[in-house]
Design a protein around this motif. Structure first.
Motif, PDB file in Angstrom:
ATOM      1  N   VAL A   1       0.899  -1.262   0.050  1.00  0.00           N
ATOM      2  CA  VAL A   1       0.088   0.076   0.079  1.00  0.00           C
ATOM      3  C   VAL A   1       0.935   1.403   0.044  1.00  0.00           C
ATOM      4  O   VAL A   1       0.581   2.280  -0.782  1.00  0.00           O
ATOM      5  CB  VAL A   1      -0.718  -0.041   1.227  1.00  0.00           C
ATOM      6  CG1 VAL A   1      -1.837   1.436   1.205  1.00  0.00           C
ATOM      7  CG2 VAL A   1      -1.843  -1.345   1.150  1.00  0.00           C
ATOM      8  N   LYS A   2       1.987   1.351   0.861  1.00  0.00           N
ATOM      9  CA  LYS A   2       2.909   2.449   1.058  1.00  0.00           C
ATOM     10  C   LYS A   2       3.531   2.733  -0.445  1.00  0.00           C
ATOM     11  O   LYS A   2       3.472   3.880  -0.931  1.00  0.00           O
ATOM     12  CB  LYS A   2       3.772   1.905   1.984  1.00  0.00           C
ATOM     13  CG  LYS A   2       4.824   3.029   2.534  1.00  0.00           C
ATOM     14  CD  LYS A   2       5.574   3.109   3.482  1.00  0.00           C
ATOM     15  CE  LYS A   2       6.387   4.119   3.821  1.00  0.00           C
ATOM     16  NZ  LYS A   2       7.702   3.661   4.888  1.00  0.00           N
TER      17      LYS A   2
ATOM     18  N   ASN B   1       2.569   2.148  -3.244  1.00  0.00           N
ATOM     19  CA  ASN B   1       1.469   2.374  -4.524  1.00  0.00           C
ATOM     20  C   ASN B   1       0.735   3.469  -4.155  1.00  0.00           C
ATOM     21  O   ASN B   1      -0.222   4.030  -5.140  1.00  0.00           O
ATOM     22  CB  ASN B   1       0.770   1.208  -4.627  1.00  0.00           C
ATOM     23  CG  ASN B   1       1.596   0.132  -5.489  1.00  0.00           C
ATOM     24  OD1 ASN B   1       2.244   0.486  -6.475  1.00  0.00           O
ATOM     25  ND2 ASN B   1       1.769  -1.031  -5.050  1.00  0.00           N
ATOM     26  N   ALA B   2       0.713   3.925  -2.965  1.00  0.00           N
ATOM     27  CA  ALA B   2      -0.160   5.087  -2.428  1.00  0.00           C
ATOM     28  C   ALA B   2       0.680   6.445  -3.144  1.00  0.00           C
ATOM     29  O   ALA B   2      -0.193   7.518  -3.070  1.00  0.00           O
ATOM     30  CB  ALA B   2      -0.337   5.017  -1.206  1.00  0.00           C
ATOM     31  N   ASP B   3       1.878   6.333  -3.371  1.00  0.00           N
ATOM     32  CA  ASP B   3       2.440   7.559  -3.793  1.00  0.00           C
ATOM     33  C   ASP B   3       3.644   7.154  -4.850  1.00  0.00           C
ATOM     34  O   ASP B   3       4.946   7.140  -4.347  1.00  0.00           O
ATOM     35  CB  ASP B   3       3.008   8.158  -2.739  1.00  0.00           C
ATOM     36  CG  ASP B   3       3.285   9.745  -3.295  1.00  0.00           C
ATOM     37  OD1 ASP B   3       3.187  10.003  -4.278  1.00  0.00           O
ATOM     38  OD2 ASP B   3       3.837  10.399  -2.412  1.00  0.00           O
ATOM     39  N   TYR B   4       3.350   6.559  -5.830  1.00  0.00           N
ATOM     40  CA  TYR B   4       4.479   5.959  -6.730  1.00  0.00           C
ATOM     41  C   TYR B   4       5.090   7.007  -7.311  1.00  0.00           C
ATOM     42  O   TYR B   4       6.223   6.837  -7.846  1.00  0.00           O
ATOM     43  CB  TYR B   4       3.935   4.992  -7.449  1.00  0.00           C
ATOM     44  CG  TYR B   4       4.878   4.229  -8.542  1.00  0.00           C
ATOM     45  CD1 TYR B   4       4.377   4.337 -10.085  1.00  0.00           C
ATOM     46  CD2 TYR B   4       5.919   3.622  -8.233  1.00  0.00           C
ATOM     47  CE1 TYR B   4       5.328   3.932 -10.948  1.00  0.00           C
ATOM     48  CE2 TYR B   4       6.636   2.801  -9.150  1.00  0.00           C
ATOM     49  CZ  TYR B   4       6.186   3.132 -10.743  1.00  0.00           C
ATOM     50  OH  TYR B   4       7.320   2.585 -11.683  1.00  0.00           O
TER      51      TYR B   4
END
Lengths: 407, 407
Positions: free
Chosen positions: B399-400, B402-405
Motif C-alpha cells: 500500500v505504501k 503504491n499510494a505514492d508511486y
C-alpha cells in the motif's frame, strides 16, 4: 417516489429484532431477525461462487421452490461455509427454532451468515438467539436500525434505506438493509442484503426486477475482488399495502423498479464507501461506451484494480493505472478515443485526451482526490452507453484487518 | 542441464551495459542494453492489455516481421504507455541512436520500458544513454548482473539465471534476466524479461517453445492482479554455440525447452517472491485436477486473492479464503472432493478434508506460515493434472509503495 427515514421495518407488517448471541463477537449484537406478519412472495439472488455456504443453499431452495418466505435469521459471527452436512443441519435447526417460537413453517424461514469460513456454528447459541429475538420483534424504526447494526462485521457504519411511492391509490414502502466490508466482489448479488416491501406483486415480476436492478447496483461494487461464498440478497413482499396486485409490466411496475433501484443503489454505494479499511468511496463512471456490458466491465476494472485503489488512497492522480485497468478488463476500445477526468465536490479535471497525457495542475488534482467521494470518469467516444462502479481505496487498514481476521 | 552463475551475457557473443541516464531515478542506473555480436533469431510474448505501451508495439513489429534482432535497450524510469505518437517516436529515436553508434539496422533494435504510465520519455537522455552504453558493452558476467540491476523499479533484488546443456557435441547456454514487482499479473508474458542463448534454432520453433514455457512460468505469477501495459518477454538466439540448427522437435528441442523452462521458472518465482512490498513467496499448487486449464485457473485464483494474500502476510491459516477463491475462479469442482494443506520448510499440515474443516494445530500452522516460502496445496481428487502459481503476500508496504508511486 419519496425517501423516508427507515429500513426493513418501514413497510407495513414487517418487524425486526436483534440480540447478542455470543457466536463470535463479545459485547455486541451478532444476530438479527426480520419477520413479516403474513407470508411473503420472495425473490433472491445469490453468489456465483462454486463454493456456496450452507445458508445460501438453504435459501435458494426456498426462493426456487415457489414457497413463501416469512422470516430471515442472520448471524454475523461465522459464515457457515465449507462446513459440510453439519453446516446444513445448523440452518435447519435455526429455521425449526423459528417455527417453534412463531408458528410459521420452517421451510418459510431463510437464514444468512457472514463471518469466518470453515468453522461450525454453535447451534445452541443460534437457537437461544431465536428464542430471545422472537420475544422482542418490533415494527419500530429503531428495531430495523438495530437489526442493520447486528449484521455488521468489519463494517464501520450500518446500511439501511427506505422509500415510498403510490400504486393504485395506496402508499407502498420499500425498505432495505445490507452489510458489506470485505470479500466483496458480488457476482449476482452482494454479501448480505435484505429488502422488504408491502407491495402486492407477482413473484416472477419481483424476481425479474431484482435480477435487473442488481446489475447496476450490487453487482457494480467491488472492495477486494473476492466473491464471497455467502452473497445473498433477499426481497420479501407481503402485499399489506393493499394495492391491486402487479401482475404485468407497466407504470406501476416501473415505479416499483425505480424504488427498488434507489434502495439497492444507496446500499451498494454505502457498502463500497465503507469497504474494509476504506477511507473513501471511489467511483468509476464510463460514458459513451459501445455497449452496456463494456461500460460495466470497464467501470468495474477501474475500481477493482489494487494499483488504482492505492493511488486513490494516496491522492495520487496516477491516471495511467486507470487506463491500464481498462486495457486488461476484456472490453475492446481504442485509447486514442478516450478522455479521462477526475471529479469530486472540489471540482473536475481532465488528465488524458484522446491518447495523449495532459500537463494538468497537480495541486488541483490532489484537492479533488482529498474528498470523501472521488470519481474517475472515462468518456469512450464510441457509443452512448454508460455505467458506474462503486469501490473504495486500498489502505493500510485493509491489510491490517485481513492479516489477522480470525482472532 | 547444468545451472551456472550468470545471466544474459553468459551465452557466447552477448554483451551488456548499463548507465545512469537520470530519466526518473537519481543516484542509480536506469538504462540497460543487451547486444549480440551477430544478428539473432528472436521470439517474444507481449501483454494482452488492450492499452499497449509504445515499446510493446515497436517490439511486436520486429518479432512478427521475421526481422532479426541484435540489441535491446531498456529504461526503468518511464513506461512510455499512453503517450500517443510522441511515445512511438521515442522508440524510433532510441533505435536510431543504436544504429548510429553500433552500425546495426534500427529495425533490429528492440526497446522496453517500465515505470510511470502517461508521461513522455526525455529523448535526449535516452540518446545520451545509448551513446554511453555503446562504449561500455561487455561480455563479462558482471555486465549482465549490472544490466539486471539497472532495469529494477521497486524490485528489491535483481533477477538473473543461466544454464548450459549439450546439443550435437556443442555446449549451449541460455541466460536470462527480468524485473517484476508491481502491476504484475502477466497474461501472455511478464513485465520485462530478456532471455539470450547461443543456440542455433529455427525462429518458429523458438516462438513455439517460448509460448509454451510461459504458460507454467511467467503466466502463473500474480502480484496484484494488474496486467501491465508493458509486459514484454524477448528471447534472442544468435547461433554462436555452433550446434547443428534445430529445425524440428526431438531430443535437442526438448533439451532446449527444459533449459528455457528452467530459466523462466526461476525468474518467475523470483519475481513473485519479490513482488511489491512482499515479505514472502506464496505458492499455490493444485494436484489431481480435471484439466490443466482448471489446475492453472485454481492456482492463480488462490495466489491472486487479496484476502488470501493478507492471511499469508498475517500467518493466519484462514483456509476458507483459499476455498472461496477457488470457488469464484471459474473452474468447476465439488468442495466435497477437496483436501487442503499448508506446506513449507517447517512441515506440512492438512486443514480441510473432503468438505469438512479439520481441527488442526494452530501453532504448527503459524510455524509453517512463518517461513519465507509458503505453499498451499489443494488436492482436487478429480483427475491427474497439476499446476503451480507464484504470488506473494499483501503487506502494508504494498500500500505504501503504491499510494505514492510517482513522486
Amino acid at each position: 417516489m419519496k425517501i423516508i427515514e427507515g429500513g426493513v421495518t418501514s413497510p407495513i407488517g414487517f418487524k425486526a429484532a436483534d440480540c447478542a448471541a455470543g457466536i463470535k463477537y463479545q459485547g455486541r449484537t451478532d444476530m438479527a431477525m426480520v419477520y413479516s406478519e403474513v407470508p411473503c412472495e420472495c425473490a433472491g439472488t445469490f453468489t456465483s461462487n462454486q463454493v456456496k455456504a450452507a445458508c445460501v443453499l438453504w435459501d435458494q431452495k426456498i426462493v426456487n421452490s415457489g414457497d413463501k418466505m416469512q422470516a430471515v435469521v442472520v448471524n454475523s459471527g461465522i459464515a457457515n461455509a465449507c462446513t459440510g452436512k453439519e453446516g446444513f443441519d445448523a440452518c435447519e435447526a435455526t429455521a425449526k427454532a423459528v417455527e417453534k417460537e412463531l408458528s410459521v413453517p420452517f421451510n418459510t424461514v431463510a437464514v444468512a451468515s457472514t463471518g469466518v469460513i470453515g468453522m461450525q456454528l454453535p447451534v445452541d447459541k443460534l437457537v437461544a438467539g431465536v428464542e430471545a429475538m422472537s420475544k422482542t420483534l418490533s415494527h419500530d424504526k429503531e428495531a430495523g436500525t438495530k437489526a442493520s447494526q447486528a449484521i455488521m462485521t468489519t463494517d464501520t457504519i450500518n446500511k439501511e434505506y427506505a422509500v415510498t411511492f403510490e400504486v393504485s391509490g395506496k402508499t407502498v414502502t420499500v425498505g432495505g438493509m445490507s452489510k458489506g466490508s470485505g470479500m466483496i466482489h458480488p457476482n449476482m448479488c452482494t454479501m448480505l442484503g435484505f429488502v422488504t416491501t408491502d407491495l402486492a406483486i407477482d413473484k416472477k415480476l419481483m424476481q425479474e426486477a431484482l435480477s435487473a436492478v442488481i446489475k447496476d447496483t450490487f453487482n457494480m461494487i467491488t472492495v477486494d475482488g473476492d466473491t464471497s461464498t455467502n452473497d445473498t440478497l433477499l426481497l420479501m413482499a407481503n402485499g399489506l399495502a393493499g394495492n391491486d396486485v402487479i401482475t404485468e409490466k407497466g407504470e406501476d411496475y416501473d415505479k416499483f423498479y425505480e424504488a427498488l433501484f434507489t434502495v439497492c443503489r444507496f446500499l451498494a454505494r454505502r457498502m463500497a464507501g465503507d469497504g474494509e479499511g476504506a477511507s473513501k468511496l471511489f467511483e468509476a463512471k464510463i460514458v459513451n461506451a459501445k455497449s452496456k456490458d463494456d461500460a460495466r466491465t470497464l467501470a468495474r476494472a477501474i475500481v477493482g484494480s489494487n494499483l488504482s485503489k492505492a493511488a486513490i488512497f494516496g491522492c495520487d492522480a496516477n491516471f495511467g493505472r486507470f487506463l491500464c485497468a481498462m486495457g486488461y478488463s476484456g472490453a475492446e476500445f481504442d485509447q486514442n478515443d478516450v478522455e479521462l477526468f477526475f471529479e469530486s465536490k472540489a471540482g473536475k479535471l481532465q488528465v488524458f485526451d484522446h491518447g495523449n497525457p495532459l500537463d494538468f495542475d497537480e495541486d488541483f488534482a490532489v484537492k479533488i482526490m482529498k474528498e470523501d467521494e472521488v470519481m474517475v470518469i472515462a468518456d469512450m467516444h464510441e457509443g452512448n452507453e454508460e455505467a458506474t462502479a462503486f469501490g473504495c481505496d486500498l489502505t493500510y487498514d485493509y491489510v491490517k484487518i485481513n492479516a489477522d481476521y480470525r482472532s
